[in-house]
Structure formats: C-alpha cells, structure tokens
Write a protein that holds these residues in place. Structure first.
Motif, PDB file in Angstrom:
ATOM      1  N   UNK A   5       8.613  63.283  -3.415  1.00 22.61           N
ATOM      2  CA  UNK A   5       8.781  61.874  -3.105  1.00 22.61           C
ATOM      3  C   UNK A   5       7.461  61.197  -3.443  1.00 22.61           C
ATOM      4  N   UNK A   6       7.405  60.503  -4.575  1.00 20.76           N
ATOM      5  CA  UNK A   6       6.175  59.856  -5.027  1.00 20.76           C
ATOM      6  C   UNK A   6       6.153  58.423  -4.516  1.00 20.76           C
ATOM      7  N   UNK A   7       5.074  58.066  -3.826  1.00 23.06           N
ATOM      8  CA  UNK A   7       4.904  56.731  -3.265  1.00 23.06           C
ATOM      9  C   UNK A   7       3.640  56.135  -3.872  1.00 23.06           C
ATOM     10  N   UNK A   8       3.796  55.044  -4.613  1.00 20.32           N
ATOM     11  CA  UNK A   8       2.657  54.397  -5.257  1.00 20.32           C
ATOM     12  C   UNK A   8       2.332  53.132  -4.471  1.00 20.32           C
ATOM     13  N   UNK A  20       5.292  60.457 -12.126  1.00 18.63           N
ATOM     14  CA  UNK A  20       6.267  61.298 -11.425  1.00 18.63           C
ATOM     15  C   UNK A  20       6.387  62.656 -12.093  1.00 18.63           C
ATOM     16  N   UNK A  21       6.538  62.657 -13.408  1.00 20.44           N
ATOM     17  CA  UNK A  21       6.645  63.910 -14.155  1.00 20.44           C
ATOM     18  C   UNK A  21       5.386  64.748 -13.980  1.00 20.44           C
ATOM     19  N   UNK A  22       4.230  64.115 -14.048  1.00 18.21           N
ATOM     20  CA  UNK A  22       2.950  64.806 -13.912  1.00 18.21           C
ATOM     21  C   UNK A  22       2.855  65.525 -12.563  1.00 18.21           C
ATOM     22  N   UNK A  23       3.209  64.823 -11.487  1.00 19.35           N
ATOM     23  CA  UNK A  23       3.136  65.409 -10.150  1.00 19.35           C
ATOM     24  C   UNK A  23       4.160  66.533 -10.008  1.00 19.35           C
ATOM     25  N   UNK A  24       5.377  66.303 -10.473  1.00 19.83           N
ATOM     26  CA  UNK A  24       6.413  67.344 -10.385  1.00 19.83           C
ATOM     27  C   UNK A  24       6.020  68.590 -11.168  1.00 19.83           C
ATOM     28  N   UNK A  25       5.458  68.406 -12.359  1.00 15.47           N
ATOM     29  CA  UNK A  25       5.042  69.563 -13.170  1.00 15.47           C
ATOM     30  C   UNK A  25       3.887  70.318 -12.522  1.00 15.47           C
ATOM     31  N   UNK A  26       2.969  69.602 -11.896  1.00 15.38           N
ATOM     32  CA  UNK A  26       1.855  70.269 -11.213  1.00 15.38           C
ATOM     33  C   UNK A  26       2.375  71.135 -10.069  1.00 15.38           C
ATOM     34  N   UNK A 102      -7.605  61.488 -16.757  1.00 17.61           N
ATOM     35  CA  UNK A 102      -7.183  61.192 -15.391  1.00 17.61           C
ATOM     36  C   UNK A 102      -5.983  62.055 -14.998  1.00 17.61           C
ATOM     37  N   UNK A 103      -5.027  62.201 -15.888  1.00 19.10           N
ATOM     38  CA  UNK A 103      -3.843  63.014 -15.595  1.00 19.10           C
ATOM     39  C   UNK A 103      -4.186  64.458 -15.304  1.00 19.10           C
ATOM     40  N   UNK A 104      -5.148  65.021 -16.039  1.00 15.76           N
ATOM     41  CA  UNK A 104      -5.561  66.410 -15.787  1.00 15.76           C
ATOM     42  C   UNK A 104      -6.194  66.547 -14.402  1.00 15.76           C
ATOM     43  N   UNK A 105      -7.005  65.563 -14.032  1.00  8.10           N
ATOM     44  CA  UNK A 105      -7.653  65.619 -12.720  1.00  8.10           C
ATOM     45  C   UNK A 105      -6.609  65.449 -11.605  1.00  8.10           C
ATOM     46  N   UNK A 106      -5.652  64.557 -11.815  1.00  8.62           N
ATOM     47  CA  UNK A 106      -4.583  64.381 -10.830  1.00  8.62           C
ATOM     48  C   UNK A 106      -3.800  65.679 -10.684  1.00  8.62           C
ATOM     49  N   UNK A 107      -3.472  66.333 -11.795  1.00  6.10           N
ATOM     50  CA  UNK A 107      -2.758  67.609 -11.719  1.00  6.10           C
ATOM     51  C   UNK A 107      -3.525  68.606 -10.873  1.00  6.10           C
ATOM     52  N   UNK A 108      -4.828  68.702 -11.105  1.00  8.94           N
ATOM     53  CA  UNK A 108      -5.656  69.632 -10.340  1.00  8.94           C
ATOM     54  C   UNK A 108      -5.624  69.292  -8.849  1.00  8.94           C
ATOM     55  N   UNK A 109      -5.776  68.027  -8.525  1.00 11.34           N
ATOM     56  CA  UNK A 109      -5.830  67.639  -7.117  1.00 11.34           C
ATOM     57  C   UNK A 109      -4.479  67.808  -6.424  1.00 11.34           C
ATOM     58  N   UNK A 110      -3.390  67.569  -7.136  1.00 15.08           N
ATOM     59  CA  UNK A 110      -2.062  67.794  -6.556  1.00 15.08           C
ATOM     60  C   UNK A 110      -1.867  69.285  -6.281  1.00 15.08           C
TER      61      UNK A 110
END
Length: 160
Positions: A5-8, A20-26, A102-110
């Motif tokens: 459940x992604x909340x922006x 959404x895809x980035x978070x789900x894939x992580x 930024x997307x790579x860092x978000x993936x790591x943090x998720x």
C-alpha cells in the motif's frame, strides 16, 4: 506474495518515476532472500522531512529527520506486516551525495526497512553483517550496485 500500500504524502516524490513498481520490486527481491517468510501487507509512506522528523521524535526520541523508519506490526488477522516511511529530502540528499540514482537508493531503503519488519536489526556488528548481506543479495536481483562496496564498515541506514 506481499501486497504493498503506497501512500505518497509529499509532491516532491513525483520526480521518482514508477514509484509503485520500484517499491513492489524491492520487496519482492528481499523476500526471495527470506525463505519461509509469511506474506503480508506492507504500507510504504513517502513523506517529507518534517513528517519523518515528527515520527522520529515521537517514536525514537530523535529530533531530526532520518532516511527511513520502520514500524513492525504485531499479530493481526489481516497479516499487516508493518509500515515503512521515507523522507524525500533526506533520501534525495543522500542519493546525490553518493552519486547514485534516487530509485536505487529508495530500493535499498525499502529493503532495509522491510528487513526491520521481519525482525532484523543492525545494532550489533554481527547483526549488521547478516542484514547487509541480505540487502546486497536483494539489491543484486534488482541490478543495483552494492551500497556498502566503498564504505568503511559502520552503521547501516537509520531505521526502526
């Protein structure tokens, strides 16, 4: 399978394409590294620094924003695993300072935050070694460069 459940809450996150895809894939990538783990629902909040600073003060007694916070949930009938919250300003500044996308860092943090939801921690050196190894393998599934490759051993991203 996990549900996300992604909340922006902060419009600054609009610069991140395919959130959404980035978070789900992580989360899918890190779950591949956790055999026997029960699936569930994860809420991911993309907020601003002020919102994360307020949560950090309330729940950790720290007065500044941090990159990621994790809030594991207890046993629930709907299998809600917990919540992960990211601060746009902190995350964007860290990505820029490290010269990474930024997307790579978000993936790591998720991934990091999700591991906290699963009970992993990095307070002791031996715990950090285990947690970072899982992070590295999960990020490799995504084609993301090892974030610890050029760093001295030390604390992992702030979370919990």
């Amino acid at each position: 399978m996990n549900a996300v459940d992604l909340i922006v809450e902060d419009d600054a996150w609009s610069s991140l394409e395919g959130k959404t895809r980035l978070v789900e894939e992580a989360i899918t990538a890190v779950c591949r590294e956790l055999p026997g783990r029960e699936p569930g629902v994860v809420a991911v909040l993309l907020a601003d620094d002020d919102a994360i600073a307020a949560m950090n003060a309330q729940f950790r007694g720290k007065t500044a924003p941090t990159n990621v916070l994790s809030f594991p949930s207890g046993e629930h009938a709907d299998n809600h695993l917990g919540d992960i919250a990211l601060a746009h300003g902190v995350v964007a500044r860290e990505a820029q300072a490290r010269d990474i996308a930024l997307g790579d860092h978000v993936s790591h943090l998720v991934i990091h935050g999700f591991l906290h939801l699963q009970g992993y921690d990095h307070q002791a050196d031996d715990e950090a070694v285990v947690m970072e190894a899982i992070e590295r393998r999960a990020l490799a599934h995504l084609g993301v460069t090892d974030p610890y490759e050029n760093e001295d051993p030390g604390p992992a991203p702030a979370a919990k």
